[in-house]
Design an enzyme around this catalytic site. Structure first.
Site, PDB file in Angstrom:
ATOM      1  N   LYS A 144       4.721  21.945 -10.707  1.00 36.18           N
ATOM      2  CA  LYS A 144       6.118  21.764 -11.198  1.00 36.18           C
ATOM      3  C   LYS A 144       6.161  22.009 -12.830  1.00 36.18           C
ATOM      4  O   LYS A 144       5.280  21.523 -13.534  1.00 36.18           O
ATOM      5  CB  LYS A 144       6.499  20.367 -10.916  1.00 36.18           C
ATOM      6  CG  LYS A 144       7.613  20.104 -11.521  1.00 36.18           C
ATOM      7  CD  LYS A 144       8.394  18.423 -11.333  1.00 36.18           C
ATOM      8  CE  LYS A 144       9.333  17.832 -12.062  1.00 36.18           C
ATOM      9  NZ  LYS A 144       9.640  16.619 -12.142  1.00 36.18           N
TER      10      LYS A 144
ATOM     11  N   GLU B  99       8.363  12.562  -4.962  1.00 39.45           N
ATOM     12  CA  GLU B  99       7.722  13.502  -4.871  1.00 39.45           C
ATOM     13  C   GLU B  99       7.450  14.386  -5.864  1.00 39.45           C
ATOM     14  O   GLU B  99       6.517  15.424  -5.829  1.00 39.45           O
ATOM     15  CB  GLU B  99       8.068  14.196  -3.576  1.00 39.45           C
ATOM     16  CG  GLU B  99       8.475  13.449  -2.391  1.00 39.45           C
ATOM     17  CD  GLU B  99       8.351  13.969  -0.891  1.00 39.45           C
ATOM     18  OE1 GLU B  99       9.212  14.854  -0.787  1.00 39.45           O
ATOM     19  OE2 GLU B  99       7.594  13.546  -0.160  1.00 39.45           O
ATOM     20  N   ALA B 100       8.266  14.169  -6.837  1.00 37.29           N
ATOM     21  CA  ALA B 100       8.348  14.778  -8.048  1.00 37.29           C
ATOM     22  C   ALA B 100       7.418  14.068  -9.115  1.00 37.29           C
ATOM     23  O   ALA B 100       7.934  12.847  -9.342  1.00 37.29           O
ATOM     24  CB  ALA B 100       9.367  15.318  -8.465  1.00 37.29           C
TER      25      ALA B 100
ATOM     26  N   THR C  20       2.605   4.100  -2.931  1.00 36.44           N
ATOM     27  CA  THR C  20       2.021   4.967  -4.005  1.00 36.44           C
ATOM     28  C   THR C  20       1.397   4.003  -5.035  1.00 36.44           C
ATOM     29  O   THR C  20       0.524   4.163  -5.588  1.00 36.44           O
ATOM     30  CB  THR C  20       3.072   5.779  -4.592  1.00 36.44           C
ATOM     31  OG1 THR C  20       3.634   6.740  -3.502  1.00 36.44           O
ATOM     32  CG2 THR C  20       2.539   6.716  -5.750  1.00 36.44           C
ATOM     33  N   ALA C  21       2.387   2.932  -5.306  1.00 35.00           N
ATOM     34  CA  ALA C  21       1.710   2.081  -6.463  1.00 35.00           C
ATOM     35  C   ALA C  21       0.751   1.303  -6.174  1.00 35.00           C
ATOM     36  O   ALA C  21      -0.420   1.305  -6.786  1.00 35.00           O
ATOM     37  CB  ALA C  21       3.099   1.065  -6.604  1.00 35.00           C
TER      38      ALA C  21
ATOM     39  N   SER D  72       1.162  -3.416   5.433  1.00 32.78           N
ATOM     40  CA  SER D  72       1.686  -3.693   6.703  1.00 32.78           C
ATOM     41  C   SER D  72       2.213  -2.233   7.109  1.00 32.78           C
ATOM     42  O   SER D  72       3.474  -1.575   6.540  1.00 32.78           O
ATOM     43  CB  SER D  72       2.822  -4.563   6.748  1.00 32.78           C
ATOM     44  OG  SER D  72       3.504  -4.311   8.024  1.00 32.78           O
TER      45      SER D  72
ATOM     46  N   GLY E 243       0.620  -1.318   0.095  1.00 36.70           N
ATOM     47  CA  GLY E 243      -0.083  -0.030  -0.004  1.00 36.70           C
ATOM     48  C   GLY E 243       0.749   1.197  -0.181  1.00 36.70           C
ATOM     49  O   GLY E 243       0.542   2.239   0.804  1.00 36.70           O
TER      50      GLY E 243
HETATM   51  C1  LIG Z   1      15.375   7.667  -3.600  1.00 35.91           C
HETATM   52  C2  LIG Z   1      14.381   7.662  -4.487  1.00 35.91           C
HETATM   53  C3  LIG Z   1      13.776   8.812  -4.908  1.00 35.91           C
HETATM   54  C4  LIG Z   1      12.360   8.712  -5.738  1.00 35.91           C
HETATM   55  N1  LIG Z   1      12.010   9.747  -6.154  1.00 35.91           N
HETATM   56  C5  LIG Z   1      10.741  10.050  -7.228  1.00 35.91           C
HETATM   57  C6  LIG Z   1      10.551  11.046  -7.740  1.00 35.91           C
HETATM   58  O1  LIG Z   1      10.633  12.243  -7.371  1.00 35.91           O
HETATM   59  N2  LIG Z   1       9.562  10.774  -8.585  1.00 35.91           N
HETATM   60  C7  LIG Z   1       8.716   9.607  -8.881  1.00 35.91           C
HETATM   61  O2  LIG Z   1       8.048   9.474  -9.684  1.00 35.91           O
HETATM   62  N3  LIG Z   1       9.429   8.467  -8.287  1.00 35.91           N
HETATM   63  C8  LIG Z   1      10.532   8.569  -7.455  1.00 35.91           C
HETATM   64  N4  LIG Z   1      10.742   7.625  -6.818  1.00 35.91           N
HETATM   65  C9  LIG Z   1       9.980   6.230  -6.831  1.00 35.91           C
HETATM   66  C10 LIG Z   1       8.812   6.091  -6.031  1.00 35.91           C
HETATM   67  O3  LIG Z   1       9.089   6.287  -4.575  1.00 35.91           O
HETATM   68  C11 LIG Z   1       8.170   4.982  -6.165  1.00 35.91           C
HETATM   69  O4  LIG Z   1       7.822   4.704  -7.499  1.00 35.91           O
HETATM   70  C12 LIG Z   1       6.765   4.974  -5.480  1.00 35.91           C
HETATM   71  O5  LIG Z   1       6.933   5.449  -4.111  1.00 35.91           O
HETATM   72  C13 LIG Z   1       6.197   3.396  -5.283  1.00 35.91           C
HETATM   73  O6  LIG Z   1       6.755   2.775  -4.322  1.00 35.91           O
HETATM   74  P1  LIG Z   1       6.073   1.554  -3.935  1.00 35.91           P
HETATM   75  O7  LIG Z   1       4.555   1.702  -3.825  1.00 35.91           O
HETATM   76  O8  LIG Z   1       6.185   0.490  -5.358  1.00 35.91           O
HETATM   77  O9  LIG Z   1       7.029   0.895  -2.742  1.00 35.91           O
HETATM   78  P2  LIG Z   1       6.783   1.094  -1.433  1.00 35.91           P
HETATM   79  O10 LIG Z   1       6.419   2.543  -0.845  1.00 35.91           O
HETATM   80  O11 LIG Z   1       7.955   0.719  -0.563  1.00 35.91           O
HETATM   81  O12 LIG Z   1       5.590   0.310  -0.552  1.00 35.91           O
HETATM   82  C14 LIG Z   1       5.429  -1.057  -0.464  1.00 35.91           C
HETATM   83  C15 LIG Z   1       4.306  -1.509   0.246  1.00 35.91           C
HETATM   84  O13 LIG Z   1       4.353  -2.930   0.384  1.00 35.91           O
HETATM   85  C16 LIG Z   1       4.244  -3.181   1.733  1.00 35.91           C
HETATM   86  N5  LIG Z   1       4.846  -4.433   2.109  1.00 35.91           N
HETATM   87  C17 LIG Z   1       6.183  -5.049   1.715  1.00 35.91           C
HETATM   88  N6  LIG Z   1       6.095  -6.258   2.315  1.00 35.91           N
HETATM   89  C18 LIG Z   1       4.965  -6.535   3.115  1.00 35.91           C
HETATM   90  C19 LIG Z   1       4.644  -7.730   3.462  1.00 35.91           C
HETATM   91  N7  LIG Z   1       5.582  -8.704   3.991  1.00 35.91           N
HETATM   92  N8  LIG Z   1       3.434  -7.758   4.356  1.00 35.91           N
HETATM   93  C20 LIG Z   1       2.600  -6.722   3.901  1.00 35.91           C
HETATM   94  N9  LIG Z   1       2.962  -5.719   3.137  1.00 35.91           N
HETATM   95  C21 LIG Z   1       4.184  -5.497   2.789  1.00 35.91           C
HETATM   96  C22 LIG Z   1       4.806  -2.032   2.487  1.00 35.91           C
HETATM   97  O14 LIG Z   1       4.188  -2.002   3.658  1.00 35.91           O
HETATM   98  C23 LIG Z   1       4.151  -1.003   1.507  1.00 35.91           C
HETATM   99  O15 LIG Z   1       2.774  -0.913   1.862  1.00 35.91           O
HETATM  100  C24 LIG Z   1      11.976   7.753  -5.963  1.00 35.91           C
HETATM  101  C25 LIG Z   1      12.487   6.328  -5.241  1.00 35.91           C
HETATM  102  C26 LIG Z   1      13.813   6.304  -4.588  1.00 35.91           C
HETATM  103  C27 LIG Z   1      14.190   5.201  -4.185  1.00 35.91           C
END
Ligand SMILES: Cc1cc2nc3c(=O)[nH]c(=O)nc-3n(C[C@H](O)[C@H](O)[C@H](O)COP(=O)(O)OP(=O)(O)OC[C@H]3O[C@@H](n4cnc5c(N)ncnc54)[C@H](O)[C@@H]3O)c2cc1C
Length: 501
Positions: free
Chosen positions: A78, A49-50, A15-16, A39, A13
């Site tokens: 932006k 954030e951008a 952003t994706a 979790s 849960g």
């Molecule tokens: C340094 C950095 C800078 C960034 N800057 C940008 C930017 O400026 N612009 C942009 O477009 N993108 C940026 N990104 C990318 C962006 O942060 C991600 O694409 C976005 O936040 C999506 O993350 P996510 O949802 O895939 O993963 P996460 O935010 O890591 O979410 C993972 C989820 O899975 C859950 N989870 C994991 N394991 C378990 C488990 N065993 N049981 C239950 N739940 C579990 C976690 O609790 C969480 O809810 C950046 C990334 C990084 C690393």
């Protein structure tokens, strides 16, 4: 033959996870049961954030009200990314959204501009986004009054944690069931498909189809299905980041800044309530201590927390859709945030999933198409990012020397050579970055054509000069009429309590 898809479980849960939950609920809600498990103990990555302008399509798809979304996420507008010290120290340029100039007689604008150098002035004099960004101005103008010229093109900068929380509330109102629990195991059918997620409290969440949004862990797509990863670290040398928020400063800039440092670069993202900062760097060329020191030294206001380290491997999953699992966000791959493309990649993956949704079970052709399109998309973005590093003139600095001297993908080498010959820029229709983006970064990174396009001579020098002068005047006058960015936010979409400045 797989079975009809009536239920979907989204694992994760961040952003994706919440973006795909909101979109599926909006588009397929009545015929699908959607459950999201996350979790709070593990948390989310909390950066990202951008964005880029295409995010407006997502907002339209799920029907988010722009002002409300901005208030809820402390967002700012932006218009561009400024690249400071990238070509060489002391040099800066903008990569603005939207077009630069205006094409004439089937010939892209930049050929005329190039032919009349240096009299025609800076490329960015022909970009309203650039003039507004530099003046810290903003308004929602979609075209310049009394002209055929486009107005401003914008994206958003927002607080990543607030964005996920906002979409969570939004999705639950649309019927998405949320479970806060840790996934302890992923259960498979004898054939190898995912059957259910086992939670730590013993419950089993079965579904027909699964979406892996578990972040870098890739719990389903990699740890369970062993899909494999294409590693691009030999082209994109950065593998670590350190993020830290700092106090808000004035004026509130409507753009992201990227400043090149000795072994990477630092981002600066202004929000309504604070500024987001981070240092992306290569662990082969610097230490964590040095990276932390540089990050803190380059803040323009006091830090509001300790820097948080993040590690990553640049590349993409060999298949984003494997069996009955589609991966999104960090679970599907990662290209560093230099051009703010990760949230965009989530968005297009969602759009593609909706188009190719496996509702009737028989989906092998759709799965192949999905993976082919995703692979191409990642590669276009990869090449564009490599260009920033490769075309540098920071001679004598080990990290930048390595970037300049490394071999690059053939696809990028061809693009650079095309530009060098006669300023040619050709982009595939599905390349996220089109002519205006490639032009600004090629020029900004010091790539120079050896010749100009002969067809520009079809217009007499006097007429050409007049055309360019008139265009510049229109952009300059349009920029002068825009209100301040902070003022615009205060009036339309300020988060409570009202922000100052
Ligand atoms: C340094 C950095 C800078 C960034 N800057 C940008 C930017 O400026 N612009 C942009 O477009 N993108 C940026 N990104 C990318 C962006 O942060 C991600 O694409 C976005 O936040 C999506 O993350 P996510 O949802 O895939 O993963 P996460 O935010 O890591 O979410 C993972 C989820 O899975 C859950 N989870 C994991 N394991 C378990 C488990 N065993 N049981 C239950 N739940 C579990 C976690 O609790 C969480 O809810 C950046 C990334 C990084 C690393």
């Amino acid at each position: 033959m797989n079975k009809e898809v009536r239920s979907v479980v989204i694992a994760g849960g961040g952003t994706a996870g919440w973006m795909v939950a909101a979109a599926l609920a909006r588009v397929l809600g009545p015929r699908l049961t959607i459950t999201l498990v996350e979790s709070t103990e593990i948390g989310i990555v909390g950066v990202g954030e951008a964005t880029i302008p295409a995010i407006q399509q997502f907002n339209k798809l799920v029907k988010l009200d722009e002002d409300e979304f901005m208030r809820q996420t402390q967002a700012t507008f932006k218009l561009a990314i400024e690249f400071v010290d990238w070509y060489e120290k002391g040099h800066a340029y903008m990569h603005t959204f939207g077009n630069v100039g205006r094409d004439l007689a089937y010939i892209p604008f930049h050929h005329y501009w190039l032919r009349d150098q240096p009299a025609a002035g800076s490329l960015w004099d022909y970009s309203l986004n650039d003039l507004a960004a530099r003046g810290a101005k903003f308004s929602r103008v979609d075209h310049i009054p009394n002209t055929p010229l486009a107005g401003l093109t914008w994206a958003f900068q927002f607080d990543a944690s607030l964005f996920a929380a906002y979409l969570s509330r939004f999705s639950q109102k649309l019927g998405v069931r949320r479970i806060d629990a840790k996934i302890s195991a992923v259960l498979q059918t004898p054939e190898g498909d995912v059957r259910a997620l086992k939670l730590e409290d013993g419950r089993e969440l079965a579904a027909d189809f699964f979406i892996d949004c578990t972040g870098f862990r890739g719990l389903l797509i990699e740890q369970t299905l062993k899909t494999g990863y294409e590693n691009w670290s030999h082209w994109l040398l950065c593998d670590r980041a350190m993020a830290v928020p700092s106090a808000r400063t004035s004026p509130l800039l409507p753009y992201t800044r990227s400043t090149a440092l000795e072994a990477g670069w630092q981002w600066r993202i202004p929000l309504q309530h604070r500024t987001g900062n981070g240092h992306v760097y290569s662990s082969s060329f610097t230490t964590d201590e040095r990276a932390r020191e540089l990050l803190l030294a380059n803040l323009d206001a006091k830090p509001l927390a300790d820097p948080r380290p993040i590690r990553f491997t640049t590349g993409r999953r060999k298949q984003l859709w494997n069996r009955n699992v589609v991966s999104m966000g960090l679970a599907s791959g990662f290209i560093e945030p230099l051009e703010s493309t990760a949230i965009h990649l989530i968005q297009v993956t969602i759009q593609r999933l909706i188009l190719l949704f496996p509702h009737n079970g028989d989906y092998e052709a759709r799965r192949l198409q999905f993976n082919r399109s995703a692979a191409a998309e990642y590669e276009y973005i990869r090449d564009f990012i490599i260009l920033h590093y490769h075309a540098n003139n920071r001679v004598g600095e080990p990290f930048w020397d390595a970037c300049r001297n490394m071999s690059i993908p053939d696809s990028l080498a061809h693009k650079i050579e095309l530009f060098r010959e006669t300023a040619g820029i050709f982009c595939a229709a599905d390349d996220l970055f089109q002519l205006s983006s490639w032009l600004q970064v090629m020029w900004g990174q010091g790539v120079r054509p050896r010749a100009t396009h002969p067809f520009v001579e079809a217009i007499a020098p006097h007429d050409r000069a007049g055309y360019l002068r008139d265009l510049r005047g229109v952009f300059e006058r349009a920029a002068q009429t825009l209100p301040g960015h902070a003022e615009f936010i205060e009036k339309h979409c300020a988060s409570a309590p009202p922000s100052a400045g």
